[in-house]
Design a protein around this motif. Structure first.
Motif, PDB file in Angstrom:
ATOM      1  N   UNK A  32     -46.854  12.776 110.002  1.00 22.15           N
ATOM      2  CA  UNK A  32     -46.346  13.445 109.060  1.00 22.15           C
ATOM      3  C   UNK A  32     -45.414  14.650 109.687  1.00 22.15           C
ATOM      4  N   UNK A  33     -44.399  14.075 110.285  1.00 17.85           N
ATOM      5  CA  UNK A  33     -43.320  14.888 110.764  1.00 17.85           C
ATOM      6  C   UNK A  33     -42.645  16.058 110.000  1.00 17.85           C
ATOM      7  N   UNK A  34     -42.365  15.639 108.833  1.00 20.50           N
ATOM      8  CA  UNK A  34     -42.028  16.794 107.750  1.00 20.50           C
ATOM      9  C   UNK A  34     -43.095  17.794 107.566  1.00 20.50           C
ATOM     10  N   UNK A  35     -44.236  17.370 107.319  1.00 21.04           N
ATOM     11  CA  UNK A  35     -45.367  18.433 107.219  1.00 21.04           C
ATOM     12  C   UNK A  35     -45.579  19.315 108.381  1.00 21.04           C
ATOM     13  N   UNK A  36     -45.542  18.631 109.555  1.00 25.95           N
ATOM     14  CA  UNK A  36     -45.665  19.420 110.636  1.00 25.95           C
ATOM     15  C   UNK A  36     -44.585  20.508 110.977  1.00 25.95           C
ATOM     16  N   UNK A  37     -43.478  20.241 110.443  1.00 26.02           N
ATOM     17  CA  UNK A  37     -42.386  21.207 110.625  1.00 26.02           C
ATOM     18  C   UNK A  37     -42.710  22.512 109.625  1.00 26.02           C
ATOM     19  N   UNK A  38     -43.438  22.043 108.483  1.00 24.24           N
ATOM     20  CA  UNK A  38     -43.875  23.099 107.500  1.00 24.24           C
ATOM     21  C   UNK A  38     -44.878  24.157 107.987  1.00 24.24           C
ATOM     22  N   UNK A  39     -45.510  23.754 109.091  1.00 22.87           N
ATOM     23  CA  UNK A  39     -46.500  24.510 109.633  1.00 22.87           C
ATOM     24  C   UNK A  39     -47.826  24.083 109.114  1.00 22.87           C
ATOM     25  N   UNK A  40     -49.147  25.018 109.198  1.00 22.60           N
ATOM     26  CA  UNK A  40     -50.334  24.429 108.938  1.00 22.60           C
ATOM     27  C   UNK A  40     -50.392  24.246 107.156  1.00 22.60           C
ATOM     28  N   UNK A  41     -49.951  25.033 106.286  1.00 17.41           N
ATOM     29  CA  UNK A  41     -49.672  24.666 105.145  1.00 17.41           C
ATOM     30  C   UNK A  41     -49.381  23.341 104.709  1.00 17.41           C
ATOM     31  N   UNK A  42     -48.242  23.089 105.299  1.00 16.36           N
ATOM     32  CA  UNK A  42     -47.681  21.765 105.023  1.00 16.36           C
ATOM     33  C   UNK A  42     -48.599  20.442 105.669  1.00 16.36           C
ATOM     34  N   UNK A  43     -49.233  20.781 106.624  1.00 19.13           N
ATOM     35  CA  UNK A  43     -50.263  19.637 107.288  1.00 19.13           C
ATOM     36  C   UNK A  43     -51.434  19.636 106.416  1.00 19.13           C
ATOM     37  N   UNK A  44     -52.061  20.741 105.860  1.00 24.73           N
ATOM     38  CA  UNK A  44     -53.184  20.611 104.796  1.00 24.73           C
ATOM     39  C   UNK A  44     -52.759  19.963 103.488  1.00 24.73           C
ATOM     40  N   UNK A  45     -51.528  20.143 103.104  1.00 26.15           N
ATOM     41  CA  UNK A  45     -51.275  19.670 101.788  1.00 26.15           C
ATOM     42  C   UNK A  45     -50.784  18.244 102.030  1.00 26.15           C
ATOM     43  N   UNK A  46     -50.276  17.901 103.219  1.00 21.89           N
ATOM     44  CA  UNK A  46     -50.127  16.088 103.508  1.00 21.89           C
ATOM     45  C   UNK A  46     -51.518  15.579 103.301  1.00 21.89           C
ATOM     46  N   UNK A  47     -52.659  16.106 104.193  1.00 26.21           N
ATOM     47  CA  UNK A  47     -53.819  15.665 104.349  1.00 26.21           C
ATOM     48  C   UNK A  47     -54.524  15.651 102.642  1.00 26.21           C
ATOM     49  N   UNK A  48     -54.297  16.653 101.945  1.00 26.67           N
ATOM     50  CA  UNK A  48     -54.508  16.322 100.499  1.00 26.67           C
ATOM     51  C   UNK A  48     -54.039  15.308  99.843  1.00 26.67           C
ATOM     52  N   UNK A  49     -52.750  14.929 100.107  1.00 24.74           N
ATOM     53  CA  UNK A  49     -52.214  13.713  99.384  1.00 24.74           C
ATOM     54  C   UNK A  49     -52.936  12.427 100.226  1.00 24.74           C
ATOM     55  N   UNK A  50     -53.105  12.633 101.331  1.00 24.90           N
ATOM     56  CA  UNK A  50     -53.762  11.436 102.197  1.00 24.90           C
ATOM     57  C   UNK A  50     -55.136  11.129 101.465  1.00 24.90           C
ATOM     58  N   UNK A  51     -55.904  12.194 100.985  1.00 23.09           N
ATOM     59  CA  UNK A  51     -57.210  12.055 100.364  1.00 23.09           C
ATOM     60  C   UNK A  51     -56.896  11.156  98.828  1.00 23.09           C
ATOM     61  N   UNK A  52     -56.180  11.654  98.139  1.00 21.74           N
ATOM     62  CA  UNK A  52     -55.743  11.272  96.957  1.00 21.74           C
ATOM     63  C   UNK A  52     -55.432   9.619  97.118  1.00 21.74           C
TER      64      UNK A  52
END
Length: 243
Positions: free
Chosen positions: A1-21
């Motif tokens: 998740x390179x884009x999410x990583x650049x957004x910091x922790x909030x971006x990484x959490x949101x990316x993982x929520x998308x992964x769950x979906x």
């Protein structure tokens, strides 16, 4: 998740929520249908977890907006608040989970929901195995990634004994920050709670479509909450002694 990583922790959490979906959307709908069938048949939902997964047992039990037909299945030894090191030891001890499940005596049309991020310790695996052996379908809320990266302390995993697996997509080690060498900011509770909330939302939609009035707790802090909950306590207290 390179884009999410650049957004910091909030971006990484949101990316993982998308992964769950993406990973569990269909299974969440299946879990909601299974739970609705059980509740319609006057079954009980037995919910288990150990260590920090007990946070999810609390999230499912006697919770505003949650199902009233939920019974927590647990051994005091796996609670980290009164002996943290002991809780780890007990979770890894063979026979404890099987005894806890046997004492709860689940039977059809009941359902079991077992939370365990790694799904590799004897306690959650034995609970799932015992419930399945009694004809009670198991919904496993676990992470395939974390399970594959965890030490194998049992021959089988929690997922092996489940009728439905809800993959929370928690990474091995749980921590998310910093992205190059994660050492803090655990995500398992966030992702498991989101997964369970999605199950409840789908359950509500399905119940509405079927015309079923679900037994749900109301917040005791809103007008009429105590009165509403009193009726549910009268209905379930004799079957759920933890109430």
């Amino acid at each position: 998740m390179p884009d999410a990583a650049r957004q910091g922790l909030p971006g990484r959490v949101r990316a993982l929520l998308d992964d769950v979906d993406a990973a569990s959307g269909a299974a969440i709908r299946e879990a909601a249908a299974l739970l609705l069938d059980a509740v319609e048949a006057d079954g009980i939902v037995h919910v288990a977890g150990a260590g920090h997964s007990l946070a999810m047992v609390c999230e499912t039990f006697y919770r505003a907006g949650g199902l009233a037909a939920v019974r927590p299945v647990w051994d005091p030894g796996v609670l980290p608040l009164d002996g943290a090191v002991r809780s780890t030891r007990v979770e890894r001890q063979a026979g404890v989970g099987r005894a806890v499940a046997a004492a709860a005596a689940p039977a059809p049309p009941d359902v079991a929901v077992v939370f365990s991020t790694s799904g590799r310790n004897p306690y959650p695996v034995e609970i799932a195995e015992e419930c399945a052996a009694r004809g009670v379908p198991v919904i496993a809320v676990t992470s395939a990634r974390a399970s594959h990266g965890a030490a194998a302390r049992t021959e089988t995993t929690l997922a092996d004994h489940a009728a439905i697996v809800l993959d929370t997509c928690v990474p091995p080690g749980d921590a998310l920050h910093p992205p190059e060498a994660p050492r803090t900011a655990a995500a398992s509770t966030i992702l498991a709670a989101y997964t369970w909330s999605r199950v409840l939302a789908d359950l509500d939609d399905l119940a509405t479509a079927r015309g079923v009035d679900l037994p749900r707790w109301t917040s005791a802090n809103v007008p009429g909450g105590d009165e509403h909950n009193a009726a549910l306590l009268a209905r379930y207290r004799h079957r759920i002694p933890e109430l």
